[in-house]
Design an enzyme around this catalytic site. Structure first.
Site, short mmCIF file in Angstrom:
data_model
loop_
_atom_site.label_atom_id
_atom_site.label_comp_id
_atom_site.label_asym_id
_atom_site.label_seq_id
_atom_site.Cartn_x
_atom_site.Cartn_y
_atom_site.Cartn_z
N GLN A 126 0.83 -1.20 0.00
CA GLN A 126 0.00 0.00 0.00
C GLN A 126 0.86 1.25 0.00
O GLN A 126 1.03 1.90 -1.03
CB GLN A 126 -0.94 -0.02 1.21
CG GLN A 126 -2.03 1.03 1.13
CD GLN A 126 -3.17 0.75 2.11
OE1 GLN A 126 -3.21 -0.28 2.76
NE2 GLN A 126 -4.09 1.67 2.21
N ASP A 127 1.45 1.55 1.14
CA ASP A 127 2.23 2.77 1.33
C ASP A 127 3.69 2.38 1.53
O ASP A 127 3.96 1.36 2.15
CB ASP A 127 1.74 3.40 2.65
CG ASP A 127 1.58 4.89 2.59
OD1 ASP A 127 1.36 5.42 1.49
OD2 ASP A 127 1.66 5.53 3.65
N PRO A 128 4.66 3.17 1.05
CA PRO A 128 6.04 2.88 1.43
C PRO A 128 6.23 3.03 2.95
O PRO A 128 5.50 3.77 3.60
CB PRO A 128 6.85 3.97 0.70
CG PRO A 128 5.94 4.49 -0.37
CD PRO A 128 4.55 4.34 0.16
N HIS A 146 0.34 7.32 4.75
CA HIS A 146 -0.71 7.69 3.78
C HIS A 146 -0.72 9.18 3.44
O HIS A 146 -1.71 9.68 2.90
CB HIS A 146 -2.10 7.25 4.27
CG HIS A 146 -2.15 5.82 4.71
ND1 HIS A 146 -1.82 4.77 3.88
CD2 HIS A 146 -2.46 5.26 5.91
CE1 HIS A 146 -1.93 3.63 4.55
NE2 HIS A 146 -2.31 3.90 5.77
#
Length: 229
Positions: A63-65, A134
């Site tokens: 999803q997010d780094p 996010h």
């Protein structure tokens, strides 16, 4: 696998779209203003650098780094050598230990050797502000990675998509299940791994699918670059 097209061939037009140029511009402006952005600029597109379109056998959607210092380097779930293994990746290793004969948990979380075997480790958002999960979710990266998934769906054959958690499963809704293998489970995060990620057998099923198609299975034991020479 099965396409001779490259990422450059299929993404050149997308990278000229106004939304994409705006995404890059916003990220560049934040970096220039002194905000720390992960991963470093040179690593943002590493997933595509290490796994060419024609080599994609497996897609693991993140999803997010990671947003801590020194962690993110452009491959979903992976961290640089010398950085503590994050909890979700540790749970992936636990599942591998439980299901892949001979797998022993590595002391590092660097997954480049997976990427070089055709495992596209794709985060759906490619940048993040330090310490702010996010924080770049609405910049346009999701539109870009939706396109990437659509292009893999269209141009490749027999790819295994590992969709862990509701975000990845929504993202993968467009995949043609007649031509590709879609495996779904809860996310390996400590919050959800016990709800069905453990025992999902996804790594074994992936290799069985590849073997049934006459393709080499993935060696899931992550190897540091110096060890593989």
């Amino acid at each position: 696998m099965t396409t001779s097209l490259t990422w450059h061939d299929v993404l050149a037009d997308e990278k000229q779209q106004p939304y994409f140029l705006n995404t890059l511009k916003t990220v560049a402006e934040e970096r220039q203003s002194g905000i720390t952005i992960y991963p470093p600029q040179k690593d943002v597109f590493n997933a595509f650098r290490f796994t060419e379109l024609g080599d994609v056998k497996v897609v693991i959607l993140g999803q997010d780094p990671y947003h801590g210092p020194g962690q993110a380097h452009g491959l979903a779930f992976s961290v640089r050598p010398g950085v503590a293994i994050p909890p979700s990746l540790l749970n992936m290793y636990k599942e591998l230990e439980a299901t892949i004969p001979g797998f022993t948990r590595p002391t590092h979380g660097y997954l480049e050797s997976w990427a070089r075997q055709g495992v596209l480790l794709l985060n759906t958002v490619l940048t993040v502000r330090a310490g702010q999960a996010h924080s770049h979710a609405s910049l346009g990266w999701e539109t870009f990675t939706d396109k990437v998934i659509a292009l893999i769906n269209e141009h490749c054959e027999g790819v295994v998509f590992l969709l862990w958690g509701s975000h990845a499963q929504k993202k993968g809704a467009i995949i043609d299940r007649q031509r590709h293998c879609v495996l779904k489970a809860p996310h390996p995060s400590p919050l959800s791994a016990h709800r069905g990620f453990f025992g999902s057998n996804h790594f074994v099923q992936t290799n069985q699918w590849l073997a049934d198609r006459g393709e080499a299975p993935i060696d899931w034991m992550p190897v540091l670059p110096a060890e593989s020479e």
